[in-house]
Design a protein around this motif. Structure first.
Motif, PDB file in Angstrom:
ATOM      1  N   LEU A  53       0.926  -1.270  -0.124  1.00  0.00           N
ATOM      2  CA  LEU A  53       0.039   0.095   0.031  1.00  0.00           C
ATOM      3  C   LEU A  53       0.538   1.305   0.365  1.00  0.00           C
ATOM      4  N   THR A  54       0.561   2.226  -0.964  1.00  0.00           N
ATOM      5  CA  THR A  54       1.054   3.362  -1.026  1.00  0.00           C
ATOM      6  C   THR A  54       0.472   4.548   0.516  1.00  0.00           C
ATOM      7  N   ARG A  55       0.501   4.936   1.468  1.00  0.00           N
ATOM      8  CA  ARG A  55       0.500   5.281   2.051  1.00  0.00           C
ATOM      9  C   ARG A  55       0.209   6.987   2.125  1.00  0.00           C
ATOM     10  N   THR A  56      -0.583   7.958   1.938  1.00  0.00           N
ATOM     11  CA  THR A  56      -0.548   9.325   1.454  1.00  0.00           C
ATOM     12  C   THR A  56      -1.225  10.211   3.312  1.00  0.00           C
ATOM     13  N   PHE A  57      -0.902  11.110   3.409  1.00  0.00           N
ATOM     14  CA  PHE A  57      -1.921  12.203   4.309  1.00  0.00           C
ATOM     15  C   PHE A  57      -2.169  13.345   3.751  1.00  0.00           C
ATOM     16  N   GLU A  58      -2.067  14.379   4.594  1.00  0.00           N
ATOM     17  CA  GLU A  58      -2.243  15.791   3.808  1.00  0.00           C
ATOM     18  C   GLU A  58      -1.525  16.965   4.944  1.00  0.00           C
ATOM     19  N   ALA A  59      -1.022  18.318   4.764  1.00  0.00           N
ATOM     20  CA  ALA A  59      -0.312  18.969   5.829  1.00  0.00           C
ATOM     21  C   ALA A  59      -0.296  20.091   5.062  1.00  0.00           C
ATOM     22  N   LEU A  60      -1.214  21.173   6.343  1.00  0.00           N
ATOM     23  CA  LEU A  60      -0.318  22.462   5.858  1.00  0.00           C
ATOM     24  C   LEU A  60       0.288  22.929   5.535  1.00  0.00           C
ATOM     25  N   THR A  61       1.050  23.765   5.101  1.00  0.00           N
ATOM     26  CA  THR A  61       2.741  23.954   4.470  1.00  0.00           C
ATOM     27  C   THR A  61       2.331  25.459   4.588  1.00  0.00           C
ATOM     28  N   GLY A  62       3.819  25.633   4.281  1.00  0.00           N
ATOM     29  CA  GLY A  62       4.048  26.853   4.892  1.00  0.00           C
ATOM     30  C   GLY A  62       5.600  26.960   4.196  1.00  0.00           C
ATOM     31  N   THR A  63       6.411  28.220   3.891  1.00  0.00           N
ATOM     32  CA  THR A  63       7.670  28.375   4.175  1.00  0.00           C
ATOM     33  C   THR A  63       8.405  29.654   4.315  1.00  0.00           C
ATOM     34  N   VAL A  64       8.967  30.009   5.591  1.00  0.00           N
ATOM     35  CA  VAL A  64       9.880  30.733   6.470  1.00  0.00           C
ATOM     36  C   VAL A  64      11.258  30.923   6.597  1.00  0.00           C
ATOM     37  N   PRO A  65      11.548  32.132   7.046  1.00  0.00           N
ATOM     38  CA  PRO A  65      13.254  32.092   6.503  1.00  0.00           C
ATOM     39  C   PRO A  65      13.753  31.717   7.680  1.00  0.00           C
ATOM     40  N   HIS A  66      15.105  30.795   7.418  1.00  0.00           N
ATOM     41  CA  HIS A  66      15.731  30.332   8.985  1.00  0.00           C
ATOM     42  C   HIS A  66      15.747  31.363   9.331  1.00  0.00           C
ATOM     43  N   SER A  67      16.139  32.863   9.560  1.00  0.00           N
ATOM     44  CA  SER A  67      15.998  33.757  10.647  1.00  0.00           C
ATOM     45  C   SER A  67      14.921  33.761  11.525  1.00  0.00           C
ATOM     46  N   ASP A  68      13.974  33.692  10.857  1.00  0.00           N
ATOM     47  CA  ASP A  68      12.588  34.096  11.567  1.00  0.00           C
ATOM     48  C   ASP A  68      12.185  32.563  12.708  1.00  0.00           C
ATOM     49  N   TRP A 119      12.714  27.327   5.610  1.00  0.00           N
ATOM     50  CA  TRP A 119      12.107  25.819   6.362  1.00  0.00           C
ATOM     51  C   TRP A 119      11.000  26.033   5.655  1.00  0.00           C
ATOM     52  N   LEU A 120      10.532  24.303   5.235  1.00  0.00           N
ATOM     53  CA  LEU A 120       9.484  24.275   4.867  1.00  0.00           C
ATOM     54  C   LEU A 120       8.282  23.770   5.994  1.00  0.00           C
ATOM     55  N   LEU A 121       7.621  24.529   6.327  1.00  0.00           N
ATOM     56  CA  LEU A 121       7.177  24.035   7.394  1.00  0.00           C
ATOM     57  C   LEU A 121       5.814  22.735   6.885  1.00  0.00           C
ATOM     58  N   LEU A 122       5.376  21.865   8.003  1.00  0.00           N
ATOM     59  CA  LEU A 122       4.418  20.816   7.336  1.00  0.00           C
ATOM     60  C   LEU A 122       3.449  21.140   9.202  1.00  0.00           C
ATOM     61  N   SER A 123       2.611  20.993   8.648  1.00  0.00           N
ATOM     62  CA  SER A 123       1.426  21.328   9.646  1.00  0.00           C
ATOM     63  C   SER A 123       0.532  20.145   9.503  1.00  0.00           C
ATOM     64  N   PRO A 124       1.019  18.430   9.460  1.00  0.00           N
ATOM     65  CA  PRO A 124      -0.301  17.386   9.224  1.00  0.00           C
ATOM     66  C   PRO A 124      -1.337  17.815   9.612  1.00  0.00           C
ATOM     67  N   ARG A 125      -2.460  16.702   8.922  1.00  0.00           N
ATOM     68  CA  ARG A 125      -3.598  16.961   9.427  1.00  0.00           C
ATOM     69  C   ARG A 125      -3.509  14.832   9.478  1.00  0.00           C
ATOM     70  N   LEU A 126      -4.290  15.125  10.724  1.00  0.00           N
ATOM     71  CA  LEU A 126      -4.727  13.336  10.690  1.00  0.00           C
ATOM     72  C   LEU A 126      -6.166  12.810  10.042  1.00  0.00           C
ATOM     73  N   ALA A 127      -6.336  11.803   9.649  1.00  0.00           N
ATOM     74  CA  ALA A 127      -7.387  10.713   8.499  1.00  0.00           C
ATOM     75  C   ALA A 127      -8.307  11.949   9.514  1.00  0.00           C
TER      76      ALA A 127
END
Length: 997
Positions: A801-816, A852-860
């Motif tokens: 099985l291929t496993r998938t999930f969704e996440a909210l994403t955003g990019t922030v500078p390293h300094s932040d 940095w790529l921020l990932l905020s995963p969403r549960l099922a």
């Protein structure tokens, strides 16, 4: 014997390979020369060679297996530059030098696959190389004999080569026994519980005495039974018959009176035979100062037995002219105050010689009794006070200025916490070697599904270690003791069935069950009485008993064996197994006593138990005990374990794992009945299975970090043994790595983690601190997109099985991101500082990370609770458990999320690969941050309790994270750690810098 084409070919190949002197070269040219005199018409074509290999010519295969494996394992092979040992590249280099064609290469690969096993991990300080291959080959009498013994026992060429490599790694870090200047080296060898450490120190002893060490003292446990086991092993596999008999005629019974083993050891014929006294064969003899039945006693004729004759009296003993003609002395002694005091007293009588005597002290189970556990705060000012055994070891080291100390243990934490500033103690200041996990070994990993991505409802006997081997004991479901005893009878019957159907029955000689529930002797007696009564009431010869066993065979053993041991003979029905059940019952119940209590403290107690697995033909019993079953005492044939006792010390808990070890021919039959905590229960000490998983992670983390830092940079070691203590991990807050009185204080300054996860766990308990941390994260939450991105992980070997999930994403500078991390509060001050020191240098000081790529995963959907955090987009709340109020979480990121993040990082630095998620691909200077809004609790209700009107209470959630920096986020010097440590040489200094980046 008539010369056949096969025998001629074998003879020629044997001469050729011997003549190459461990350096592969043009084979056809060598073969032509070898055949020219005796077999000028021999067919030396690759076609014939290929045909014999394909048709399974065993002598020819065995010959090439030995030599190919030796070349595969050769370290720093100058004839194959740039090819690491035990790789396809090394094997290809061998073939190139032999000038073999592609068909022959393939046939050899099929006959002798490359053993891609890890080598030992070595943490060392600078040393002077002396144990060169040439020097090792020049004097190798006892090592060669030991190697031949292992081959006769059925060890594979790869296993012998691995032992050769690991034992050489120890010996080459000892001091040259011939050198004029006296110097001591101290080291530690870390194996696995029940993993064959004795084989390594036997190999080390063989090579060390070949090289010139003439006094070997082996500290072999705290009981004579354990000491005698070690003595017998060394006598059988190293010392040999001729040295034991000391020239006596084995046919002259009068001359053999009082001799060890002769006439009362059924394995006497399997003891090494050198052919004559080694001194007659041009080598040197070994004189034993202890025997199987007698520990060291004050020598009857004074110290003369320890006096060494010199061929050149005017030269010191360590001079080669004397050293290699002197006999070696071996003692195997208990860690006993009386015994060691006698030895020290005798050694004191030969002052002049001791300064010339190269000696080796091997300390088995070196974290037991050897470590000084007296509280330094209670010492008299200006003095070092020691426990009895530690003090005697210190005295031995002072008496023997040329002594080398090597400790062996599976639980090293107590040893690495020894005060490194105490030069008279046993801190492994020169080297620490972690042995590779042996092939065929069953350890903690074989009973846990560590990071297994397969959902629990999809796990099976085939893909889950837990389902195959673990049988949970919950208070609410009964103690399952009868079932465990049934499993013992059934597994014994299956062993007998296999032995009767062509499986070698050597591993089935002993068959045991261990019941480990309490440390109290009164409890042991009561439990043994209960088990004995259960045995006699079990009805194993009745219809009811057979019906119960048939059900267990169908539901458990038959199914597990089919999934994991389909190559072994198996009964088609329980009726086929029934006769063997009766035979197993008779063996276990022989003498009317199926149960043996093992909890004594004295040698006399163990003598009357008749539990000497070496000298007893068959031990088929249920053993009940406590502490004495948790260290040193090897329970042979252990198949069923019933375990419900815990401790709060990780090393003690790991040593209790007597079910670890080698289980040839019955690996699938091993069962562990283990105490578990009820779901959502509150007794943190009850879940033994969870505890073992935690210490398994501690152990593997420690070994992984040792391996990571063992790589030499610019010719210098990254770390030395003195800098090892900060690498000790602790995954469960209530299980310490070792006892408090054995732990040395050390502090990391920096941990660099290029391309590797950083996951802090000590988040605040205070609601006010949690709220402040949440407010600090709030600005970065605005970078998250309202449209979730999809991530996937391809199927692994155990799932389609291929496993998938969704996440909210955003990019922030390293300094932040760094600004937020620098302000966070932690329950344990300084917890995140070593990582923060590293991350703060990724602004270009050490390496450059742009963002940095921020990932905020969403549960099922079925388990998702969403809430806003201080007005942010709705985030998926996740539940994590703080383990009863402790600051540390077991894990933050889920396996699926961490795998996806790691694939993004890896793909960013592999241009030839297709990025795993086109919509969220990252560049080589971008890191990935997994961000979670964590609700602390054990149930879904606990998550919902922190939400009101669609918003999460910022004082009741933990903004937790896992960071994976880019692989490029490392300096040119590739160093990974900096730290500081306290030791007794700097008692009044707060911190002592050890190294700089």
């Amino acid at each position: 014997m008539r010369n056949t084409p096969a025998s001629v070919l074998l003879e020629i190949h044997t001469h050729v390979l011997a003549g190459m002197l461990n350096v592969p070269s043009h084979f056809a040219r060598w073969a032509a020369v070898a055949a020219d005199d005796d077999h000028p018409d021999a067919d030396l074509s690759e076609e014939l060679f290929h045909a014999y290999l394909v048709n399974g010519d065993e002598p020819l295969r065995a010959l090439w297996s030995r030599h190919l494996t030796a070349w595969d394992f050769a370290e720093d092979a100058q004839w194959a530059p740039g090819t690491p040992a035990r790789t396809d590249a090394r094997r290809a280099a061998v073939y190139e030098r032999l000038r073999f064609g592609s068909d022959l290469r393939k046939a050899l690969d099929d006959a002798v696959p490359v053993a891609k096993v890890p080598g030992p991990t070595v943490i060392t300080r600078d040393f002077t190389p002396w144990y060169t291959p040439e020097r090792a080959a020049a004097r190798s009498f006892y090592w060669t004999s030991y190697e031949q013994k292992l081959r006769a026992k059925g060890w594979s060429d790869a296993a012998i080569a691995s032992l050769d490599e690991a034992s050489r790694a120890v010996v080459e870090r000892l001091t040259d026994p011939e050198q004029p200047t006296a110097r001591q080296a101290k080291g530690l060898v870390v194996g696995y519980v029940q993993s064959g450490k004795t084989a390594n120190f036997t190999g080390v002893t063989a090579k060390a005495i070949d090289a010139g060490y003439r006094l070997v003292i082996v500290l072999g446990g705290t009981l004579n039974l354990l000491r005698a086991q070690t003595q017998r092993r060394l006598d059988m596999e190293l010392v040999g018959q001729e040295n034991i008999l000391r020239g006596a005629d084995i046919a002259d019974l009068d001359s053999l009176v009082g001799m060890d083993y002769v006439g009362d050891d059924e394995d006497w014929d399997d003891f090494v035979q050198h052919g004559a006294l080694p001194s007659v064969l041009g080598a040197f003899d070994i004189e034993r100062l202890t025997t199987r039945d007698k520990d060291y006693i004050s020598l009857a004729q004074g110290i003369r037995a320890l006096q060494f004759e010199k061929r050149e009296p005017t030269r010191p003993l360590h001079d080669p002219a004397n050293l290699h003609h002197a006999a070696a002395r071996i003692l195997v002694v208990k860690k006993n105050k009386s015994v060691l005091t006698k030895l020290v007293k005798d050694l004191k009588q030969i002052h002049g010689l001791l300064g010339e005597l190269p000696a080796l002290i091997i300390d088995d189970e070196s974290d037991q009794a050897s470590v000084n556990t007296l509280d330094p705060k209670k010492w008299e000012q200006g003095s070092t006070e020691r426990t009895a055994i530690n003090g005697l070891l210190s005295h031995l080291l002072k008496l023997l200025p040329r002594a080398q100390y090597v400790g062996y243990t599976a639980t090293p934490f107590a040893n690495v916490f020894v005060d490194p500033g105490d030069d008279e103690d046993i801190f492994p200041s020169d080297f620490l070697i972690s042995l590779p996990r042996p092939s065929g070994y069953m350890g903690a990993q074989d009973f846990h599904d560590l990071d297994l991505a397969i959902p629990r409802d999809e796990r099976s006997f085939a893909n889950s270690q837990e389902k195959a081997h673990i049988r949970d004991i919950y208070e609410s479901t009964g103690d399952r003791l009868q079932e465990a005893m049934d499993a013992f009878v059934l597994s014994g019957a299956l062993k007998l069935y296999r032995a009767d159907h062509g499986v070698d029955d050597g591993p089935f000689r002993h068959h045991t069950m261990l019941v480990h529930q309490s440390v109290r002797k009164d409890d042991h007696a009561e439990l043994a009485l209960r088990i004995n009564s259960m045995w006699h009431q079990a009805g194993y010869s009745s219809a009811v008993g057979h019906e119960r066993l048939a059900g267990l065979w169908t539901s458990d053993f038959s199914a597990v064996s089919e999934a994991r041991a389909s190559d072994l003979p198996a009964p088609t029905s329980y009726e086929d197994l029934r006769p063997y059940v009766n035979a197993a019952r008779q063996r276990i119940g022989s003498g009317g006593q199926p149960v043996v209590v093992v909890n004594g403290d004295s040698d006399r107690y163990f003598d009357q138990l008749d539990l000497d697995f070496d000298r007893t033909p068959h031990v088929w019993k249920i053993l009940v005990g406590g502490t004495k079953l948790s260290r040193g005492f090897t329970v042979e044939g252990l198949t069923i374990t019933y375990y419900r006792r815990t401790t709060q010390q990780g090393d003690t808990l790991m040593q209790m794992g007597r079910w670890f070890g080698f289980r040839p021919g019955y690996r699938d039959l091993v069962r562990l009945y283990i105490g578990r905590e009820e779901p959502f229960g509150r007794n943190r000490y009850a879940d033994l299975y969870e505890a073992y998983e935690a210490i398994c992670r501690d152990e593997e983390t420690f070994r992984e970090q040792l391996a990571q830092y063992a790589a030499v940079v610019d010719g210098q070691p990254q770390i030395t043994p003195m800098q090892v203590p900060p690498l000790v991990a602790q995954h469960l807050p209530w299980i310490r790595p070792s006892a408090r009185n054995k732990m040395f204080n050390a502090e990391l300054v920096e941990i660099r983690s290029p391309g590797r996860p950083i996951e802090p766990a000590s988040y605040p308990l205070s609601n006010a601190a949690l709220k402040r941390n949440t407010e600090r994260w709030r600005p970065l939450l605005d970078s998250l997109s309202a449209v979730p991105a999809s991530f996937s992980n391809p199927p692994d070997h155990s799932s389609s099985l291929t496993r998938t999930f969704e996440a909210l994403t955003g990019t922030v500078p390293h300094s932040d991101l760094l600004s937020v991390l620098a302000q966070l509060e932690w329950e344990r001050p300084g917890h995140f500082d070593p990582h923060l020191t590293y991350l703060s240098q990724l602004d270009g000081t050490l390496a450059k990370v742009d963002d940095w790529l921020l990932l905020s995963p969403r549960l099922a959907t079925t388990t998702r609770t969403e809430a806003r955090v201080l007005g942010s987009l709705p985030l998926s709340l996740v539940r994590r458990n703080r383990q009863d109020g402790k600051a540390s979480f077991g894990r933050i990121a889920s396996v699926e999320h961490r795998m996806a993040a790691q694939r993004l990082i890896d793909a960013a630095h592999s241009p030839a690969e297709t990025r795993p998620d086109g919509s969220a691909g990252i560049g080589p200077t971008t890191g990935v941050a997994l961000l979670y809004a964590v609700a602390v609790g054990r149930s879904h209700t606990d998550v919902q309790a922190v939400v009101r009107n669609g918003s999460a209470d910022p004082a009741k959630i933990v903004m937790a994270f896992t960071l994976i920096p880019p692989t490029s986020a490392v300096s040119a010097d590739r160093r990974l750690v900096r730290f500081r440590a306290k030791d007794s040489r700097h008692m009044h200094d707060a911190t002592i810098p050890v190294s700089s980046p």
